[in-house]
Design a protein around this motif. Structure first.
Motif, PDB file in Angstrom:
ATOM      1  N   ASP A  68       0.798  -1.223   0.000  1.00  0.00           N
ATOM      2  CA  ASP A  68       0.000   0.000   0.000  1.00  0.00           C
ATOM      3  C   ASP A  68       0.836   1.282   0.000  1.00  0.00           C
ATOM      4  N   GLY A  69       2.135   1.165  -0.264  1.00  0.00           N
ATOM      5  CA  GLY A  69       2.994   2.344  -0.261  1.00  0.00           C
ATOM      6  C   GLY A  69       3.857   2.410  -1.503  1.00  0.00           C
ATOM      7  N   LEU A  70       4.923   3.199  -1.419  1.00  0.00           N
ATOM      8  CA  LEU A  70       5.882   3.348  -2.513  1.00  0.00           C
ATOM      9  C   LEU A  70       6.996   2.321  -2.346  1.00  0.00           C
ATOM     10  N   LEU A  71       7.285   1.566  -3.384  1.00  0.00           N
ATOM     11  CA  LEU A  71       8.342   0.564  -3.372  1.00  0.00           C
ATOM     12  C   LEU A  71       9.591   1.123  -4.044  1.00  0.00           C
ATOM     13  N   LEU A  72      10.708   1.118  -3.316  1.00  0.00           N
ATOM     14  CA  LEU A  72      11.996   1.496  -3.874  1.00  0.00           C
ATOM     15  C   LEU A  72      12.796   0.228  -4.112  1.00  0.00           C
ATOM     16  N   VAL A  73      13.148  -0.018  -5.383  1.00  0.00           N
ATOM     17  CA  VAL A  73      13.996  -1.147  -5.726  1.00  0.00           C
ATOM     18  C   VAL A  73      15.426  -0.624  -5.799  1.00  0.00           C
ATOM     19  N   ASP A  74      16.234  -1.048  -4.863  1.00  0.00           N
ATOM     20  CA  ASP A  74      17.624  -0.606  -4.765  1.00  0.00           C
ATOM     21  C   ASP A  74      18.466  -1.465  -5.703  1.00  0.00           C
ATOM     22  N   GLU A  75      18.803  -0.903  -6.870  1.00  0.00           N
ATOM     23  CA  GLU A  75      19.530  -1.641  -7.892  1.00  0.00           C
ATOM     24  C   GLU A  75      21.004  -1.243  -7.935  1.00  0.00           C
ATOM     25  N   ALA A  76      21.611  -1.116  -6.765  1.00  0.00           N
ATOM     26  CA  ALA A  76      23.021  -0.740  -6.704  1.00  0.00           C
ATOM     27  C   ALA A  76      23.905  -1.718  -7.467  1.00  0.00           C
ATOM     28  N   TYR A  77      23.468  -2.997  -7.554  1.00  0.00           N
ATOM     29  CA  TYR A  77      24.291  -4.036  -8.182  1.00  0.00           C
ATOM     30  C   TYR A  77      23.734  -4.512  -9.524  1.00  0.00           C
ATOM     31  N   VAL A  78      22.788  -3.783 -10.079  1.00  0.00           N
ATOM     32  CA  VAL A  78      22.071  -4.284 -11.244  1.00  0.00           C
ATOM     33  C   VAL A  78      22.942  -4.382 -12.493  1.00  0.00           C
ATOM     34  N   ASP A  79      24.072  -3.678 -12.525  1.00  0.00           N
ATOM     35  CA  ASP A  79      24.936  -3.744 -13.703  1.00  0.00           C
ATOM     36  C   ASP A  79      25.443  -5.157 -13.962  1.00  0.00           C
ATOM     37  N   PHE A  80      25.374  -6.033 -12.964  1.00  0.00           N
ATOM     38  CA  PHE A  80      25.868  -7.403 -13.103  1.00  0.00           C
ATOM     39  C   PHE A  80      24.728  -8.422 -13.141  1.00  0.00           C
ATOM     40  N   ALA A  81      23.501  -7.942 -13.257  1.00  0.00           N
ATOM     41  CA  ALA A  81      22.325  -8.802 -13.171  1.00  0.00           C
ATOM     42  C   ALA A  81      21.726  -9.063 -14.549  1.00  0.00           C
ATOM     43  N   PRO A  82      20.863 -10.084 -14.662  1.00  0.00           N
ATOM     44  CA  PRO A  82      20.253 -10.395 -15.959  1.00  0.00           C
ATOM     45  C   PRO A  82      19.041  -9.537 -16.309  1.00  0.00           C
ATOM     46  N   GLY A  83      18.652  -8.611 -15.453  1.00  0.00           N
ATOM     47  CA  GLY A  83      17.487  -7.777 -15.734  1.00  0.00           C
ATOM     48  C   GLY A  83      17.408  -6.627 -14.756  1.00  0.00           C
TER      49      GLY A  83
END
Length: 384
Positions: free
Chosen positions: A197-212
């Motif tokens: 019921d609120g705002l979701l923050l997806v912390d993608e600090a490591y996303v440069d090494f992820a598949p998506g």
């Protein structure tokens, strides 16, 4: 007379970063193999280095772009969004603090933040240890959900249920997850956003090494934001630049409450150059080198009897072999040999170490240290 600090700050334990050994000149100690803070083992892309060298001294005399518009435009091109959906911050940590300030209510003075009802921050543990520190500074309640104890998988329904029941208005989820490295597909994150019921923050600090990534959720939802960092994949940890991608209304609010001139001129110029098309081949080459070394390191540790959790990051979470020294002893023994890894003396993590993926020579030094520790342990066992 110095006034007494606010009551919520009494006894506050600040964020404890990984060890940063320094040389006599103030830079990192060159003799240490530093695999504990998830920095890139490779230099920034050359266009970023060139941008730093070409900084006009006049840019240091004047205030920088107040809203970092050129950097936001570069990020928007890279992420496929409008510049009005991007904010530049002094590291990703400033973005976290701004979001808590914007959306979380402080607990009432007469009640502790832990156990207070309503208006708080939702986290899913284990998680980035700065989150509760920032919440404590703001005196906002922390609503805790748990990941699976073995796989570290996120349960969207249970997490949203816990957050909603606790009255959280803002939720932080690290993806890929720290400290396990687990990557959750975007469908799981959207399921969480749908239920929360609120705002979701997806912390993608490591996303440069992820598949998506979760940028598609920001493009089509009004209740999801994404954090990006220049510290990991771009090799710019010393620069302190973070980026937030969110609905324009969220970005407008964050701009209203951020510090004035919060990102300095050199940081804006270097980060913008790193995000540009000219830097893309070097960025991708460095990323691919880290991914290759991650696979090699995972295989080497597994062959030694270690358990290594699947990782979508530039680090691995690993449990030492039963036949060798335990995690605390591995951490201490490697440190004596000049190799730093991260050890968390917390429930569910105390039997593991987190290892940054280094360059080949660094990873070789790590493995040599592990083998030496295992040999000492075996020798003592025989001696008994």
């Amino acid at each position: 007379m110095t006034p007494t600090p606010r009551q919520p700050l009494a006894g506050l334990h600040g964020y404890a970063p990984g060890e940063q050994p320094q040389s006599g000149t103030g830079g990192p100690a060159p003799e240490v193999v530093k695999l504990n803070t998830n920095e890139s083992p490779y230099p920034p892309p050359s266009p970023a280095v060139r941008a730093l060298r070409e900084i006009d001294p006049e840019a240091l005399r004047r205030y920088p772009s107040p809203d970092a518009r050129p950097l936001r435009e570069a990020a928007a091109r890279r992420y496929g969004v409008s510049p009005d959906q991007v904010i530049a911050t002094n590291g990703g940590d400033e973005l976290l603090r701004l979001l808590i300030t914007a959306y979380c209510e402080p607990a009432r003075d007469e009640e502790p933040a832990e156990g207070a009802s309503g208006g708080g921050l939702g986290v899913c543990e284990p998680t980035y240890s700065l989150y509760p520190v920032l919440a404590a500074i703001h005196h906002t309640p922390v609503v805790r959900a748990e990941r699976d104890a073995d796989s570290y998988a996120l349960d969207p329904e249970a997490t949203a249920g816990a957050w909603n029941a606790g009255g959280a208005r803002l939720g932080f989820v690290v993806n890929p997850h720290a400290p396990s490295g687990r990557f959750e597909p975007v469908a799981a994150l959207e399921a969480l956003a749908e239920r929360f019921d609120g705002l979701l923050l997806v912390d993608e600090a490591y996303v440069d090494f992820a598949p998506g990534d979760a940028l598609e959720l920001v493009r089509r939802r009004d209740d999801v934001a994404v954090l990006r960092s220049m510290s990991k994949g771009y090799g710019l940890a010393g620069l302190r630049v973070g980026l937030g991608v969110a609905p324009a209304a969220v970005i407008d609010l964050l701009h209203a409450i951020r510090d004035s001139y919060n990102v300095d001129a050199p940081a804006q110029a270097v980060a913008a150059a790193a995000l540009g098309d000219e830097a893309r081949p070097e960025f991708e080459g460095n990323r691919d080198a880290v991914l290759s070394e991650r696979d090699r390191l995972t295989g080497a540790l597994t062959s030694r009897g270690w358990r290594v959790w699947p990782s979508g990051t530039n680090f691995v979470l690993a449990k030492p072999a039963e036949s060798g020294p335990d995690a605390a002893a591995v951490y201490a023994g490697l440190k004596e040999r000049g190799v730093l890894v991260r050890y968390f003396d917390h429930p569910g993590l105390a039997d593991k170490v987190r290892i940054t993926v280094g360059a080949p020579a660094q990873n070789a030094a790590l493995l040599e240290g592990i083998d030496a520790l295992s040999a000492v342990r075996a020798g003592r066992a025989v001696a008994r």
